[in-house]
Design a protein around this motif. Structure first.
Motif, PDB file in Angstrom:
ATOM      1  N   ASP A 178      38.809  44.362  47.077  1.00  0.00           N
ATOM      2  CA  ASP A 178      37.656  44.117  46.293  1.00  0.00           C
ATOM      3  C   ASP A 178      37.886  45.076  45.463  1.00  0.00           C
ATOM      4  O   ASP A 178      36.769  45.085  44.279  1.00  0.00           O
ATOM      5  N   ALA A 179      38.338  46.335  44.954  1.00  0.00           N
ATOM      6  CA  ALA A 179      38.109  47.064  44.242  1.00  0.00           C
ATOM      7  C   ALA A 179      38.939  46.426  42.911  1.00  0.00           C
ATOM      8  O   ALA A 179      38.657  46.759  41.900  1.00  0.00           O
ATOM      9  N   ASP A 180      40.082  45.768  43.545  1.00  0.00           N
ATOM     10  CA  ASP A 180      40.852  45.199  42.189  1.00  0.00           C
ATOM     11  C   ASP A 180      40.248  43.529  41.280  1.00  0.00           C
ATOM     12  O   ASP A 180      39.897  43.737  40.297  1.00  0.00           O
ATOM     13  N   LEU A 181      39.287  42.894  42.163  1.00  0.00           N
ATOM     14  CA  LEU A 181      38.871  41.932  42.516  1.00  0.00           C
ATOM     15  C   LEU A 181      37.419  42.443  41.890  1.00  0.00           C
ATOM     16  O   LEU A 181      37.459  41.802  40.373  1.00  0.00           O
ATOM     17  N   GLN A 182      36.376  43.451  41.768  1.00  0.00           N
ATOM     18  CA  GLN A 182      35.469  43.923  40.729  1.00  0.00           C
ATOM     19  C   GLN A 182      36.166  44.349  39.802  1.00  0.00           C
ATOM     20  O   GLN A 182      35.505  44.151  38.125  1.00  0.00           O
ATOM     21  N   SER A 183      37.517  44.924  39.675  1.00  0.00           N
ATOM     22  CA  SER A 183      37.554  44.637  37.583  1.00  0.00           C
ATOM     23  C   SER A 183      38.228  44.293  37.353  1.00  0.00           C
ATOM     24  O   SER A 183      37.626  44.519  35.726  1.00  0.00           O
ATOM     25  N   SER A 184      38.495  43.246  38.163  1.00  0.00           N
ATOM     26  CA  SER A 184      38.633  42.176  37.272  1.00  0.00           C
ATOM     27  C   SER A 184      37.071  41.412  36.523  1.00  0.00           C
ATOM     28  O   SER A 184      37.181  40.985  35.966  1.00  0.00           O
ATOM     29  N   LEU A 185      36.018  41.622  37.488  1.00  0.00           N
ATOM     30  CA  LEU A 185      34.651  40.754  37.044  1.00  0.00           C
ATOM     31  C   LEU A 185      33.991  41.776  35.736  1.00  0.00           C
ATOM     32  O   LEU A 185      33.643  40.945  35.550  1.00  0.00           O
ATOM     33  N   ASP A 186      34.992  42.664  36.060  1.00  0.00           N
ATOM     34  CA  ASP A 186      34.261  43.811  34.962  1.00  0.00           C
ATOM     35  C   ASP A 186      34.953  43.617  33.418  1.00  0.00           C
ATOM     36  O   ASP A 186      34.038  44.414  32.693  1.00  0.00           O
ATOM     37  N   LEU A 187      35.865  42.367  33.332  1.00  0.00           N
ATOM     38  CA  LEU A 187      36.682  42.711  32.477  1.00  0.00           C
ATOM     39  C   LEU A 187      35.380  41.888  31.745  1.00  0.00           C
ATOM     40  O   LEU A 187      35.341  41.272  31.334  1.00  0.00           O
ATOM     41  N   GLY A 188      36.078  42.829  30.138  1.00  0.00           N
ATOM     42  CA  GLY A 188      34.712  42.129  28.770  1.00  0.00           C
ATOM     43  C   GLY A 188      36.106  41.351  27.943  1.00  0.00           C
ATOM     44  O   GLY A 188      37.327  40.892  28.210  1.00  0.00           O
ATOM     45  N   PHE A 189      35.328  40.001  27.549  1.00  0.00           N
ATOM     46  CA  PHE A 189      36.810  39.758  26.248  1.00  0.00           C
ATOM     47  C   PHE A 189      37.619  40.164  25.932  1.00  0.00           C
ATOM     48  O   PHE A 189      37.202  41.121  25.276  1.00  0.00           O
ATOM     49  N   TYR A 190      38.992  39.706  26.052  1.00  0.00           N
ATOM     50  CA  TYR A 190      39.746  40.020  25.748  1.00  0.00           C
ATOM     51  C   TYR A 190      40.437  41.786  25.887  1.00  0.00           C
ATOM     52  O   TYR A 190      40.889  42.356  24.991  1.00  0.00           O
ATOM     53  N   GLU A 191      40.107  41.642  27.582  1.00  0.00           N
ATOM     54  CA  GLU A 191      40.119  42.749  28.367  1.00  0.00           C
ATOM     55  C   GLU A 191      41.543  42.047  29.323  1.00  0.00           C
ATOM     56  O   GLU A 191      41.064  41.740  29.705  1.00  0.00           O
ATOM     57  N   PHE A 192      42.071  43.480  30.016  1.00  0.00           N
ATOM     58  CA  PHE A 192      43.076  42.837  31.339  1.00  0.00           C
ATOM     59  C   PHE A 192      43.221  43.926  32.377  1.00  0.00           C
ATOM     60  O   PHE A 192      43.129  45.198  31.649  1.00  0.00           O
ATOM     61  N   CYS A 193      43.783  44.028  33.562  1.00  0.00           N
ATOM     62  CA  CYS A 193      44.209  44.533  34.484  1.00  0.00           C
ATOM     63  C   CYS A 193      45.531  43.703  34.611  1.00  0.00           C
ATOM     64  O   CYS A 193      45.909  42.867  34.805  1.00  0.00           O
ATOM     65  N   ASP A 194      46.567  44.917  34.530  1.00  0.00           N
ATOM     66  CA  ASP A 194      47.236  44.922  35.485  1.00  0.00           C
ATOM     67  C   ASP A 194      47.504  45.468  37.088  1.00  0.00           C
ATOM     68  O   ASP A 194      47.473  46.550  37.609  1.00  0.00           O
ATOM     69  N   PHE A 195      47.829  44.621  37.787  1.00  0.00           N
ATOM     70  CA  PHE A 195      48.026  45.075  39.063  1.00  0.00           C
ATOM     71  C   PHE A 195      48.856  45.526  39.959  1.00  0.00           C
ATOM     72  O   PHE A 195      49.158  44.781  41.241  1.00  0.00           O
ATOM     73  N   GLY A 196      50.426  44.843  39.072  1.00  0.00           N
ATOM     74  CA  GLY A 196      51.619  45.004  39.745  1.00  0.00           C
ATOM     75  C   GLY A 196      51.449  43.617  40.371  1.00  0.00           C
ATOM     76  O   GLY A 196      52.531  43.012  39.419  1.00  0.00           O
ATOM     77  N   ASP A 197      51.427  42.738  41.324  1.00  0.00           N
ATOM     78  CA  ASP A 197      51.560  41.312  41.803  1.00  0.00           C
ATOM     79  C   ASP A 197      51.138  40.651  40.089  1.00  0.00           C
ATOM     80  O   ASP A 197      51.348  39.604  40.129  1.00  0.00           O
ATOM     81  N   TYR A 198      49.941  41.052  40.179  1.00  0.00           N
ATOM     82  CA  TYR A 198      48.700  40.559  39.335  1.00  0.00           C
ATOM     83  C   TYR A 198      48.270  40.576  38.075  1.00  0.00           C
ATOM     84  O   TYR A 198      48.311  41.817  38.277  1.00  0.00           O
ATOM     85  N   ILE A 199      48.572  40.089  36.805  1.00  0.00           N
ATOM     86  CA  ILE A 199      48.137  40.342  35.057  1.00  0.00           C
ATOM     87  C   ILE A 199      46.913  39.855  35.071  1.00  0.00           C
ATOM     88  O   ILE A 199      47.093  38.744  35.434  1.00  0.00           O
ATOM     89  N   VAL A 200      45.625  40.299  35.045  1.00  0.00           N
ATOM     90  CA  VAL A 200      44.368  39.247  35.230  1.00  0.00           C
ATOM     91  C   VAL A 200      43.629  39.857  33.764  1.00  0.00           C
ATOM     92  O   VAL A 200      43.137  40.936  33.533  1.00  0.00           O
ATOM     93  N   SER A 201      43.141  38.173  32.898  1.00  0.00           N
ATOM     94  CA  SER A 201      42.945  38.548  31.760  1.00  0.00           C
ATOM     95  C   SER A 201      42.050  37.346  31.811  1.00  0.00           C
ATOM     96  O   SER A 201      42.045  36.472  31.671  1.00  0.00           O
TER      97      SER A 201
END
Lengths: 126, 363
Positions: B163-186
């Motif tokens: 849930d926390a990582d999903l929220q971080s992904s949804l909060d991403l602005g344009f040209y931002e990313f999160c690296d969750f280990g298994d997945y990088i979401v940008s």
């Protein structure tokens, strides 16, 4: 499997010819329209333009590619199908109903040299 | 060279995609049809297999200095989690590749074009003298899916993040990313729409493709990837950027920070910027449904050839025949009358803005 109509003649570049006395309707086969995908533009000649058999007379364009059209038989253009020019997708909907040009043939015997439905079916199956 | 397959190759075959070689890979050009897929991305959501793209990690004490040396944009002071677009240039200002740079606390991820992976990797190695860095080309170890369209954010939950990582992904602005280990979401893409690019292992890429598919995301091929990026005014390396077409010629000077201390190509680009270039990339709209395709001649009204089309379509979203063209700079002003020779006919048109379509990125 694409549709092939009995009674028409077919070229190796996938145009069909429907002979009507000294006149002929020319279009592209169902196989050709399926290969091209969504057709968005039809480039056809003007009435009175004259072409020899095998000569390039226009083109069909899909989103991605342009495909030249070659005269399956020689002749003079007597009519252009404006409906298809205005709505190129008609060729995708029914490639045989929606002819491109009507010509007066210079040598009706040329049509005899083209493939019949059975031969064209075999040709496209290769 | 043998043709390469992405980790999703079997999925494309199973879906009946029309396949074709692209950048050394056997790639899906279309599934249901270019127009339908294009509209799915503009109106709802679609996904692309972009596993062929290259991923190179730069680590080491001099990583920041080194990336800034080979990259036209400025990475000094970048906040971790941010992404920058820019180019790697030759000393003469020609382009080695255009790329995205992902900034981590202690390293950088460079995402490069599939066709250029070997060339880019060699270029990076050839230009590392004097820098204490490690250049790790991991291109073969990563799969990547681009999820694009106005509804993309609604489908990110199918990755299966906490849930926390999903929220971080949804909060991403344009040209931002999160690296969750298994997945990088940008929050990036190549379509002009909101969307995400998700990097993960080949195995997880297959599972993710299947869950997006069963959730109703339209599989989209390279055919509409090109029509979408083109409408959004985005260049394709090889067409609008190349060893011969510099970022200044392509109108991309904003991604070349000429006030930076140094980078490869800076001097040449500064001269081009100050003196102008012989040719410039423009947009042209013609007043007909005929399609201006790459390689067609651009002419003045008197028939003088002044340029060449680089990419062109009858735009699906705008219902206009438009193209990018490289033309002599004296004919590049907005509104200039220019014609395109299409087969035997000449179609009049005029210079228009290159961003044909109003993009819809997340603010």
């Amino acid at each position: 499997m694409s549709k092939v109509i009995e009674g028409l003649r077919y070229s190796e570049s996938h145009e069909w010819v429907k002979v009507d006395g000294e006149f002929a309707f020319i279009g592209v086969s169902d196989f050709a329209q399926a290969e091209m995908g969504d057709i968005t533009y039809v480039d056809v000649p003007s009435v009175d333009d004259e072409f020899a058999k095998g000569e390039e007379f226009g083109a069909l364009e899909s989103v991605k590619a342009s495909s030249d059209l070659y005269m399956p038989v020689g002749g003079v253009v007597v009519e252009v199908n404006d409906a298809v020019v205005d709505a190129p997708e008609l060729v995708n909907q029914d490639a045989y109903e929606n002819w491109l040009i009507k010509i007066q043939m210079s040598d009706p015997a040329e049509a005899e040299g083209l493939m019949d439905a059975a031969a064209y079916n075999e040709f496209t199956a290769k | 060279m043998d043709i390469q397959l992405t980790c999703l190759h079997e999925e494309h075959i199973a879906l009946g995609a029309k396949m074709s070689p692209f950048a050394g890979f056997d790639m899906p050009i279309q599934y249901s049809g270019i127009t339908e897929e294009h509209l799915a991305v503009r109106e709802k959501v679609g996904m692309f297999d972009v596993s062929h793209m290259g991923e190179v990690f730069i680590t080491g004490p001099d990583a920041e200095k080194y990336v800034n040396h080979i990259f036209t944009n400025n990475v000094i002071g970048m906040v971790p989690g941010k992404i920058l677009y820019g180019m790697m240039c030759y000393p003469d200002g020609g382009v080695v590749d255009d790329l995205l740079v992902y900034k981590y606390a202690d390293k950088f991820l460079l995402v490069i074009n599939a066709a250029n992976i070997d060339k880019d990797h060699q270029w990076m190695l050839d230009n590392k003298d004097g820098f204490d860095v490690n250049i790790d080309n991991q291109s073969a170890s990563w799969g990547q899916i681009a999820l694009q369209g106005p509804l993309a954010a609604d489908f990110i939950k199918h990755i299966g993040l906490s849930d926390a990582d999903l929220q971080s992904s949804l909060d991403l602005g344009f040209y931002e990313f999160c690296d969750f280990g298994d997945y990088i979401v940008s929050r990036t893409g190549y379509t002009g729409e909101d969307g995400f690019e998700i990097y993960t292992t080949p195995e997880k890429t297959v599972a993710l493709w299947r869950s997006f598919l069963s959730a109703g995301v339209a599989p989209c091929g390279l055919g509409c990837r090109d029509t979408l990026r083109f409408e959004a005014g985005l260049p394709l390396y090889g067409d609008e950027l190349s060893a011969e077409i510099s970022p200044v010629m392509a109108g991309l000077s904003m991604f070349c920070k000429l006030d930076k201390e140094e980078f490869i190509g800076k001097d040449a680009l500064a001269v081009q910027k100050a003196n102008g270039t012989a040719k410039k990339l423009v947009g042209i709209e013609i007043h007909d449904r005929a399609i201006p395709r790459a390689g067609y001649a651009v002419e003045l009204e008197d028939g003088t050839e002044v340029g060449t089309v680089t990419t062109g379509y009858h735009s699906i979203s705008l219902d206009k025949s438009i193209c990018f063209a490289l033309v002599n700079s004296e004919h590049s002003k907005l509104g200039t009358a220019l014609s395109i020779r299409i087969r035997k006919k000449v179609f009049p048109g005029e210079v228009v803005k290159k961003r044909f379509y109003q993009t819809n990125y997340k603010k």
